[in-house]
Design an enzyme around this catalytic site. Structure first.
Site, mmCIF file in Angstrom:
data_model
loop_
_atom_site.group_PDB
_atom_site.id
_atom_site.type_symbol
_atom_site.label_atom_id
_atom_site.label_comp_id
_atom_site.label_asym_id
_atom_site.label_seq_id
_atom_site.Cartn_x
_atom_site.Cartn_y
_atom_site.Cartn_z
ATOM 1 N N GLY A 161 -5.584 30.962 -44.595
ATOM 2 C CA GLY A 161 -5.084 31.242 -45.930
ATOM 3 C C GLY A 161 -5.567 32.581 -46.465
ATOM 4 O O GLY A 161 -4.871 33.267 -47.208
ATOM 5 N N ASN A 162 -6.796 32.979 -46.038
ATOM 6 C CA ASN A 162 -7.323 34.253 -46.510
ATOM 7 C C ASN A 162 -6.675 35.439 -45.807
ATOM 8 O O ASN A 162 -6.926 36.590 -46.170
ATOM 9 C CB ASN A 162 -8.855 34.307 -46.344
ATOM 10 N N LYS B 77 -10.768 18.200 -49.382
ATOM 11 C CA LYS B 77 -10.114 19.462 -49.017
ATOM 12 C C LYS B 77 -9.917 20.330 -50.254
ATOM 13 O O LYS B 77 -9.161 19.971 -51.156
ATOM 14 C CB LYS B 77 -8.761 19.166 -48.367
ATOM 15 N N LYS C 138 -4.902 22.851 -41.854
ATOM 16 C CA LYS C 138 -3.960 23.676 -41.094
ATOM 17 C C LYS C 138 -4.415 23.888 -39.660
ATOM 18 O O LYS C 138 -3.584 23.983 -38.741
ATOM 19 C CB LYS C 138 -3.768 25.028 -41.768
ATOM 20 N N LYS D 130 -12.010 24.609 -37.633
ATOM 21 C CA LYS D 130 -11.568 25.580 -36.616
ATOM 22 C C LYS D 130 -12.250 25.304 -35.284
ATOM 23 O O LYS D 130 -11.612 25.290 -34.230
ATOM 24 C CB LYS D 130 -11.866 27.011 -37.078
#
Length: 305
Positions: free
Chosen positions: A9-10, A122, A207, A265
Site C-alpha cells: 500500500g505504501n 488489521k 494482501k 510478508k
C-alpha cells in the site's frame, strides 16, 4: 517466467502524504515504471494493497448521514476498482501500445468461522491522534489500535484467504499474454451462506497472503512483495538490526516479525517457497528487477543455495 508481484500500500501512498488523486497517480506512475521493466521480459500478474484508500472511503461513507455506511466488501470493491484503473492506465502508458492489460475485481472466499472475526487486528485508513481516534470510535464504533506512540488507526477482521473464486479467469488471461491486475487489497472478502451462495462480509484480507495464494495457484516461477524497505531485517529497530539477504522458510520461522507489517510478508514468502523450488523476494519497489535476479532484497527459497 511468470512473476506475481504484490505492491505494498505504501507503494501507492506514502505515510503522511495527502490522499489526493494526484498524489496517488504520481506514486502509481513510479510503480508502473518498475512493473514495466519486469513485463518486458516476463509474464507478470499484479496484486496491490488498498488499506489507506478503503479507510478513506469508509470515512467518506460514514460522513453521509442519509443512508447507513456501506459495508467493507463494497468499499473494498470501490477502492480496488479505482487503484486498478490507475495501475492499468499508467502501466499501459509505460509499455508498448500493443500491450494487453486487464483489471479484475477478485472475490476471495474466507471461512465464516475464522477466529479473526472475533479479534479485529488489521489496520486500515488514516493515522489518528488519540483525540481523533476517540471521536472516530465514539461516532462509528470502530475498534482502534495504537500502532506507534500517539498514532492510532482503525482495525478490522483479517481472515485467511481460502479460495480465489476467479482463479481460472486469471489463469486464462495470463496464459494469453494479458497482464492481469487482480486480488487488489487482498481481494473482496466473501463467504458461502446457508444456501451455498456467495455474499460479502465485513473484513479485509491481508494482501500478501492473498497474493501468495494467487502465486501458488498460478504456479508462478517467482513471487515478489515490493514495499518501501530494502529487505527483511533481523532484530528490526534495535542497534543489532541487520538485513536478511537469503533464508529458507525454516530459518525464518525461528524468528519473529511484526504482525502488522513484515510478519505477513515473511509468512507468505515462506509458504510460497516451501511449496517448491520457487523464489520469493521481499524488497523495495525500485529494486524489483534486482530482487528477481538475486542482487537485492531478501530472497526466500525452499533450500539454501
Amino acid at each position: 517466467m511468470r512473476v506475481v508481484v504484490a505492491l505494498g500500500g505504501n507503494a501507492l501512498l506514502k505515510r503522511g502524504e495527502p490522499m489526493t488523486a494526484e498524489v496517488q497517480r504520481a506514486n502509481v506512475r513510479k510503480a508502473a515504471t518498475a512493473l514495466a521493466d519486469l513485463a518486458r521480459e516476463h509474464d507478470i500478474v499484479v496484486a496491490h494493497g488498498n488499506g489507506p484508500q478503503v479507510g478513506l472511503l469508509a470515512l467518506q461513507a460514514a460522513a453521509y448521514k442519509d443512508v447507513a455506511p456501506y459495508p467493507l466488501d463494497i468499499l473494498g470493491a470501490e477502492s480496488v476498482g479505482m487503484i486498478g484503473y490507475l495501475v492499468e492506465q499508467e502501466l499501459a502508458n509505460a509499455l508498448p501500445q500493443d500491450a494487453k492489460l486487464a483489471t479484475l475485481l477478485t472475490q476471495i472466499e474466507v471461512d465464516r468461522d475464522d477466529p479473526a472475526f472475533a479479534r479485529p487486528e488489521k489496520p486500515i485508513g488514516p493515522v489518528y491522534s488519540l483525540a481523533e481516534a476517540e471521536r472516530a470510535r465514539a461516532a462509528h464504533g470502530w475498534p482502534m489500535v495504537e500502532e506507534a506512540e500517539g498514532k492510532w488507526r482503525r482495525v478490522v477482521p483479517s481472515p485467511r484467504p481460502k479460495r480465489i473464486t476467479q482463479i481460472e479467469a486469471v489463469r486464462l488471461l495470463a496464459n494469453f499474454g494479458v497482464i492481469v491486475i487482480c486480488a487488489g487489497g487482498g481481494g473482496i472478502p466473501v463467504i458461502r451462506n446457508a444456501d451455498g451462495d456467495l455474499e460479502g462480509i465485513e473484513a479485509v484480507i491481508d494482501k500478501d497472503r492473498a497474493a501468495g495464494l494467487l502465486a501458488e495457484q498460478l504456479a508462478a516461477d517467482a513471487f515478489l512483495m515490493l514495499t518501501d524497505v530494502d529487505a527483511v531485517y533481523e532484530s528490526w529497530g534495535t542497534p543489532q538490526q541487520r538485513p536478511i539477504r537469503q533464508a529458507t522458510p525454516d530459518e525464518l520461522s525461528a524468528q519473529s516479525f511484526a504482525a502488522g507489517s513484515m510478519g505477513p510478508k515473511v509468512e507468505a514468502a515462506s509458504a510460497f517457497a516451501a511449496a517448491g523450488n520457487c523464489l520469493a523476494g521481499i524488497g523495495r519497489l525500485e529494486d524489483a528487477r534486482a530482487i528477481l535476479e538475486g542482487r537485492a532484497g531478501t530472497l526466500v527459497r525452499s533450500r539454501a543455495t
